[in-house]
Design an enzyme around this catalytic site. Structure first.
Site, PDB file in Angstrom:
ATOM      1  CG  ASP A  83      11.375  35.118 -31.212  1.00  0.00           C
ATOM      2  OD1 ASP A  83      12.092  35.513 -32.152  1.00  0.00           O
ATOM      3  OD2 ASP A  83      11.040  33.919 -31.058  1.00  0.00           O
ATOM      4  CG  HIS A 223      14.811  33.348 -36.319  1.00  0.00           C
ATOM      5  ND1 HIS A 223      13.714  33.704 -35.585  1.00  0.00           N
ATOM      6  CD2 HIS A 223      15.613  34.424 -36.340  1.00  0.00           C
ATOM      7  CE1 HIS A 223      13.846  34.956 -35.182  1.00  0.00           C
ATOM      8  NE2 HIS A 223      14.991  35.425 -35.628  1.00  0.00           N
ATOM      9  CG  ASP A 268      10.302  27.913 -28.352  1.00  0.00           C
ATOM     10  OD1 ASP A 268      10.265  27.298 -27.268  1.00  0.00           O
ATOM     11  OD2 ASP A 268       9.328  28.572 -28.766  1.00  0.00           O
TER      12      ASP A 268
HETATM   13  P1  13P Z   1      12.969  26.353 -33.138  1.00  0.00           P
HETATM   14  O1  13P Z   1      11.519  26.072 -33.384  1.00  0.00           O
HETATM   15  O2  13P Z   1      13.849  25.616 -34.107  1.00  0.00           O
HETATM   16  O3  13P Z   1      13.366  26.118 -31.745  1.00  0.00           O
HETATM   17  O4  13P Z   1      13.214  27.894 -33.444  1.00  0.00           O
HETATM   18  C1  13P Z   1      12.841  28.887 -32.519  1.00  0.00           C
HETATM   19  C2  13P Z   1      12.942  30.251 -33.089  1.00  0.00           C
HETATM   20  O5  13P Z   1      13.554  30.482 -34.117  1.00  0.00           O
HETATM   21  C3  13P Z   1      12.299  31.343 -32.338  1.00  0.00           C
HETATM   22  O6  13P Z   1      12.307  32.539 -33.047  1.00  0.00           O
END
Ligand code: 13P
Length: 349
Positions: A83, A223, A268
């Site tokens: 990521d 994302h 996440d």
């Molecule tokens: P969130 O913070 O909305 O969970 O997004 C996670 C993300 O895009 C990781 O790349």
């Protein structure tokens, strides 16, 4: 099943008209929670690690935990994704380690904070694509700049400051040949996305639809897609936390995205909230406890519940058995002979 390419998971998702959640991990319990949710719902899944996660867990631990997951759940197509890679070197090291896809986030300079120019983004992303595809590894690029900051990576801001321009997205896809493309439509990383319940006009879904029409072969990535559910916020605050009132991305908006080319959805924060709430609850209700298993077990179960719910909502549930793994060596052949090309001009032919 061995670790498979994210590209294969996303191609299958496009055929089936569903999305695949990509869940971030830092440790064994999070990997276990995701794999149990995948088993429970019979889902293919992408597990992703950021630079922060790699630093926290150490590459070798992470990689071997992922191998253990693939070994223990042979029925689940499982991809290991980097990521927000910030440079060619970060992506190269992930590929050498065994990640089956990488994100080269060239929307920011290598400091992970300053927006890069279009030319800089194209240059570094194309370099990663050349290197990765030769080795059968898929690449996600980013055009436009997401809001917020995650693990120290991000330009900050609201997510509406640098939304993706569809013309640039098409040019970027043509010049780089990325397998998937993260677009900025107003989402941001972290818990504090919106200060009021977002109605249908907050996210730029019209942009997303326009980009998908022009790039039908490039899988779109959302994302910052945590929904930041009120019940998870409430548990944290009920047990001594101090979260301010906040709103995330409504699941209906993600589902609209999935109908329009979104194949990978990054989550996440929701899992972080679930884990923290469960641990706080044990600490407050049973202050005499000190065995980490007493709070890690409920934390893992709370994360599993969130992930399983998202798997059903994104539509990946039930699809684990649809296909068998294409080897990474065969993916490399597909890139070399052009059958895996996503370039718009090639796609139009
Ligand atoms: P969130 O913070 O909305 O969970 O997004 C996670 C993300 O895009 C990781 O790349």
């Amino acid at each position: 099943m061995p670790l498979v390419s994210t590209r294969q998971l996303l191609d299958e998702a496009a055929k089936g008209g569903y999305g695949v959640g990509a869940f971030n991990v830092n440790d064994m319990e999070q990997i276990q929670a995701i794999m149990e949710a995948a088993k429970e719902t019979n889902s293919p899944v992408i597990i992703q690690a950021s630079r922060g996660a790699r630093a926290f867990a150490q590459d070798n631990y992470l990689y071997h935990l992922m191998l253990a997951a693939a070994e223990l759940y042979p029925q689940i197509p499982l991809a290991m994704h980097l990521d927000h890679g910030n440079s060619f070197e970060t992506c190269e090291s992930a590929i050498k380690l065994g990640f089956t896809s990488v994100m080269m986030d060239g929307s920011l300079k290598a400091d992970g904070k300053t927006p890069a120019t279009f030319a800089e983004n194209v240059e570094v992303t194309r370099k990663v694509v050349d290197y990765a595809h030769e080795r059968g590894i898929a690449v996600e690029g980013e055009i436009g700049v997401l809001g917020g900051i995650e693990d120290g990576h991000g330009a900050g801001g609201s997510g509406l400051e640098h939304v993706t321009d569809p013309d640039q997205a098409v040019e970027f896809a043509e010049l780089t040949g990325v397998d998937s493309l993260a677009i900025a439509i107003g989402t941001s990383h972290g818990a504090y996305k919106f200060t009021k319940k977002p109605d249908g006009s907050v996210l730029k879904m019209d942009l997303l639809i326009a980009i998908h029409k022009r790039l039908p072969k490039t899988h779109l990535v959302m994302h910052g897609s945590s929904s930041v559910p009120k019940d998870l916020q409430d548990i944290i605050n009920q047990y001594g936390g101090k979260l301010k009132e906040t709103w995330g991305v409504p699941v209906e908006e993600i589902q609209l995205g999935i109908k329009n080319g979104v194949r990978k959805i990054n989550v996440d924060t929701d899992n972080r909230l679930a884990i923290t709430g469960a641990i706080r609850k044990v600490f407050v209700e049973n202050p005499e406890k000190f065995d980490p298993r007493d709070y890690m077990k409920p934390a893992r179960a709370a994360m599993q519940k969130v992930v399983a719910t998202r798997m059903v909502q994104f539509g990946q549930a039930g699809h684990a058995g649809d296909y068998t793994a294409i080897s990474i060596a065969d993916m490399a052949k597909g890139y070399a002979n052009g059958t895996l090309s996503t370039k718009p001009l090639v796609a139009a032919r």
